[in-house]
Design a protein around this motif. Structure first.
Motif, PDB file in Angstrom:
ATOM      1  N   LYS A 116       0.698  -0.981  -0.091  1.00  0.00           N
ATOM      2  CA  LYS A 116       0.272   0.071   0.039  1.00  0.00           C
ATOM      3  C   LYS A 116       0.931   1.256  -0.022  1.00  0.00           C
ATOM      4  N   GLU A 145       2.398   1.885  -3.551  1.00  0.00           N
ATOM      5  CA  GLU A 145       1.089   2.043  -4.332  1.00  0.00           C
ATOM      6  C   GLU A 145       1.091   3.807  -4.110  1.00  0.00           C
ATOM      7  N   ASP A 167       3.546   5.911  -5.846  1.00  0.00           N
ATOM      8  CA  ASP A 167       3.143   6.114  -7.106  1.00  0.00           C
ATOM      9  C   ASP A 167       2.170   7.024  -7.407  1.00  0.00           C
TER      10      ASP A 167
END
Length: 124
Positions: free
Chosen positions: A38, A41, A44
Motif C-alpha cells: 500500500k 502504491e 506511485d
C-alpha cells in the motif's frame, strides 16, 4: 563513539540515504514488497501527481558535553572555517557543539537512563 573508531569513521562509511521517493520505493519493493504494497502504491500516486524534487543528504554531528579544562570560551572541538580533513564523505556537513558547564552529572544521568545498570553494552 563508544567503539573507539571515532565519529568520522562512522559518518564516512555510512550509506547515502535515499535521495528521492523513487529510490525509497525501489528499496521497499526489493526488501519487503508484500509488507509495504500500500505504501508503494501511495508513492506511485504522490510521484505522478506532485513530481517531488529530490532532497540532498546532510550529515549532522551533534556534540554535547562538558568543555575540556584547557579550552577557553568559544574554542571549538571541530574547526568550522574549513572541512575537517578526516571527513571524506563529500556531503554537506553541519556540526553543532553544545557545551554544558559542569554538565558531567547530567550526561552521566542520561547514560544511566539509556543503559540501566545490569545491561551490557554490545560494543564492550
Amino acid at each position: 563513539m563508544r567503539d573507539g573508531k571515532g565519529v568520522w569513521f562512522e559518518i564516512n562509511r555510512s550509506l547515502d540515504a535515499p535521495i528521492g521517493l523513487k529510490q525509497l520505493q525501489q528499496i521497499l519493493i526489493e526488501c519487503a514488497k508484500d509488507d509495504f504494497d500500500k505504501v508503494i502504491e501511495s508513492l506511485d500516486r504522490i510521484m505522478l501527481i506532485q513530481n517531488p524534487q529530490p532532497v540532498e543528504r546532510t550529515d549532522l554531528i551533534l556534540l554535547v558535553g562538558d568543555g575540556p579544562v584547557a579550552r577557553g570560551a568559544g574554542d571549538v572541538l571541530i574547526p568550522w572555517e574549513e572541512m575537517p580533513a578526516e571527513y571524506t564523505a563529500g556531503r554537506d556537513l553541519q556540526v553543532v557543539e553544545v557545551i554544558i558547564n559542569d554538565g558531567e552529572q547530567l550526561i552521566d544521568a542520561l547514560y544511566v537512563g539509556l543503559w540501566p545498570a545490569g545491561e551490557k553494552d554490545n560494543d564492550e
